[in-house]
Design a protein around this motif. Structure first.
Motif, PDB file in Angstrom:
ATOM      1  N   ILE A 149       0.948  -1.414  -0.035  1.00 23.66           N
ATOM      2  CA  ILE A 149      -0.212  -0.200  -0.281  1.00 23.66           C
ATOM      3  C   ILE A 149       1.287   1.039   0.116  1.00 23.66           C
ATOM      4  O   ILE A 149       2.000   1.229   0.839  1.00 23.66           O
ATOM      5  CB  ILE A 149      -1.077  -0.117   1.447  1.00 23.66           C
ATOM      6  N   VAL A 150       0.341   1.957  -0.662  1.00 22.80           N
ATOM      7  CA  VAL A 150       1.687   3.453  -1.054  1.00 22.80           C
ATOM      8  C   VAL A 150       0.938   4.577  -0.910  1.00 22.80           C
ATOM      9  O   VAL A 150      -0.344   4.850  -2.485  1.00 22.80           O
ATOM     10  CB  VAL A 150       2.801   2.970  -2.556  1.00 22.80           C
ATOM     11  N   GLU A 151       0.693   5.599   0.125  1.00 26.84           N
ATOM     12  CA  GLU A 151      -0.610   6.679  -0.866  1.00 26.84           C
ATOM     13  C   GLU A 151       0.456   8.131  -0.675  1.00 26.84           C
ATOM     14  O   GLU A 151       0.987   7.661   0.584  1.00 26.84           O
ATOM     15  CB  GLU A 151      -1.613   6.576   0.389  1.00 26.84           C
ATOM     16  N   PRO A 152       0.155   9.019  -0.704  1.00 24.88           N
ATOM     17  CA  PRO A 152       0.722  10.291  -1.077  1.00 24.88           C
ATOM     18  C   PRO A 152       1.024  10.506   0.455  1.00 24.88           C
ATOM     19  O   PRO A 152      -0.524  10.356   0.752  1.00 24.88           O
ATOM     20  CB  PRO A 152       0.024  11.305  -1.983  1.00 24.88           C
ATOM     21  N   THR A 153       1.210  11.546   0.945  1.00 25.49           N
ATOM     22  CA  THR A 153       0.521  11.494   2.758  1.00 25.49           C
ATOM     23  C   THR A 153       1.473  12.509   2.991  1.00 25.49           C
ATOM     24  O   THR A 153       2.720  12.317   2.945  1.00 25.49           O
ATOM     25  CB  THR A 153       0.501  10.554   3.814  1.00 25.49           C
ATOM     26  N   PHE A 154       1.136  13.871   3.736  1.00 26.84           N
ATOM     27  CA  PHE A 154       2.276  15.095   4.466  1.00 26.84           C
ATOM     28  C   PHE A 154       3.108  14.350   5.798  1.00 26.84           C
ATOM     29  O   PHE A 154       2.113  14.357   6.818  1.00 26.84           O
ATOM     30  CB  PHE A 154       1.776  16.197   4.478  1.00 26.84           C
ATOM     31  N   VAL A 155       4.119  14.688   5.799  1.00 17.02           N
ATOM     32  CA  VAL A 155       4.397  13.896   6.903  1.00 17.02           C
ATOM     33  C   VAL A 155       5.957  14.430   7.211  1.00 17.02           C
ATOM     34  O   VAL A 155       6.554  14.934   6.121  1.00 17.02           O
ATOM     35  CB  VAL A 155       5.525  12.325   6.533  1.00 17.02           C
ATOM     36  N   TYR A 156       6.496  13.327   8.451  1.00 14.08           N
ATOM     37  CA  TYR A 156       7.407  14.643   8.859  1.00 14.08           C
ATOM     38  C   TYR A 156       8.959  13.354   8.191  1.00 14.08           C
ATOM     39  O   TYR A 156       9.061  12.754   9.008  1.00 14.08           O
ATOM     40  CB  TYR A 156       7.486  14.219  10.628  1.00 14.08           C
ATOM     41  N   LEU A 157       9.668  14.346   7.680  1.00 22.25           N
ATOM     42  CA  LEU A 157      10.631  13.198   6.153  1.00 22.25           C
ATOM     43  C   LEU A 157      11.765  12.357   6.985  1.00 22.25           C
ATOM     44  O   LEU A 157      11.845  12.039   7.018  1.00 22.25           O
ATOM     45  CB  LEU A 157      10.930  13.776   5.410  1.00 22.25           C
TER      46      LEU A 157
END
Length: 329
Positions: free
Chosen positions: A250-258
């Motif tokens: 499962i791969v989804e774009p999401t806003f994360v703390y890199l």
């Protein structure tokens, strides 16, 4: 799987709660809001689905009861955007709401996956991270800014060109942030490949970036993108739950703390932003790996990315600053 909706009585919260109540992956649904939660809970309790449902108001330790034991908390709480209002205008009100809710998560369910929908996501996710860090409870792999609506819009708007029966069959990475020019659709990396006529590219890109304005205008003062956002929020929550239950790939774009995610450091260095939305591989522990699509961006997309980096840096700093130096009441 115990899922919590924090802000369950609002324009996004109600349809999102409905979708989660109907989802067979949810065993226990807990609703929390400052008003109307008993009514929303009673209404949804008549639905013949797996999930047991409870609802709480702030009184009588409501937040503690709602959050304790949660596996996932989805946060759509806040006021909606009104005509002429930018996502940034929402900041002062929604920032305080998110801060209070995340303080509750840190205290009552620090191990939960946290999905932030409340706008402006570019700032509210850094706020959540700062609050969790201050409490000694920050796990970057479990904090997500939900940017799925940008992906859903890209899929939908491209269908007019592809003619595909199901728009969701076309996978389009949308990266960066979650407002205006910080949203960067990478049409060149669509799978299957999409040929977008050059004279349509600007219009299509702007529509993905500013699709929210279209809805605000059409609702004529009566609200913002609530139903599509609830759908997008549910779609991402469902992916997180599927991954938590062991589904792979499962791969989804999401806003994360890199910096807190494998592969994230290189993206942070390249963008100059510690928070960024990229395609993220999800697993039982949350974010497993951040995938870097930047090197494959074409010249058109590289120009969009430059504008994105500049806008995003200020948004992120604003969120961090809100926690470090809270506004005087």
């Amino acid at each position: 799987m115990k899922a919590v909706v924090a802000g369950a009585s609002g324009g996004i919260g109600q349809p999102l709660s409905l979708l989660l109540k109907a989802c067979p992956l949810v065993d226990h649904l807990s609703l929390y809001d400052v008003v109307n939660t008993p009514g929303v809970t009673a209404d949804l309790s008549h639905i013949s689905s797996v999930a047991k449902i409870e609802g709480f108001l702030p009184a009588d330790d409501g937040m503690k009861k709602a959050f304790t034991g949660a596996d996932m908390v989805v946060i759509p709480a806040g006021i909606p955007r009104k005509p002429g209002m930018t996502r940034d205008d929402l900041f002062k009100i929604n920032a305080g709401i998110v801060k209070g809710l995340v303080e509750g998560i840190a205290e009552h369910c620090p191990e939960a996956y946290i999905l932030v929908i409340s706008n402006p996501v570019n700032s509210t996710v850094p706020i959540a991270a700062e609050v969790l860090t201050n409490a000694g409870k920050f796990n970057p792999k479990k904090l997500f800014g939900v940017t799925t609506l940008d992906v859903v819009r890209a899929e939908t708007f491209v269908q007019a060109i592809t003619g595909a029966k199901d728009p969701a069959d076309t996978k389009i990475p949308v990266i960066g942030g979650h407002s205006g020019e910080t949203i960067v659709p990478l049409f060149s990396q669509a799978k299957p490949e999409v040929k977008i006529p050059e004279d349509k590219l600007d219009e299509l890109t702007k529509r993905v970036q500013f699709g929210g304005d279209e809805v605000v205008k059409a609702k004529d003062g009566a609200g913002s993108a609530t139903l599509s956002m609830a759908y997008a929020g549910f779609r991402f929550a469902e992916r997180v739950m599927q991954a938590a239950k062991g589904k792979s790939g499962i791969v989804e774009p999401t806003f994360v703390y890199l910096p807190g995610i494998e592969g994230g450091d290189a993206i942070a260095k390249e963008t100059g932003c510690k928070y960024f939305s990229v395609p993220v591989e999800l697993g039982k522990e949350g974010a497993v790996k951040a995938n870097n699509p930047l090197g494959m961006a074409n010249e058109y997309e590289k120009k969009l990315l430059q504008a994105c980096y500049e806008g995003l840096k200020g948004n992120i700093e604003k969120g961090v600053e809100f926690v470090k130096n809270p506004p005087q009441k």
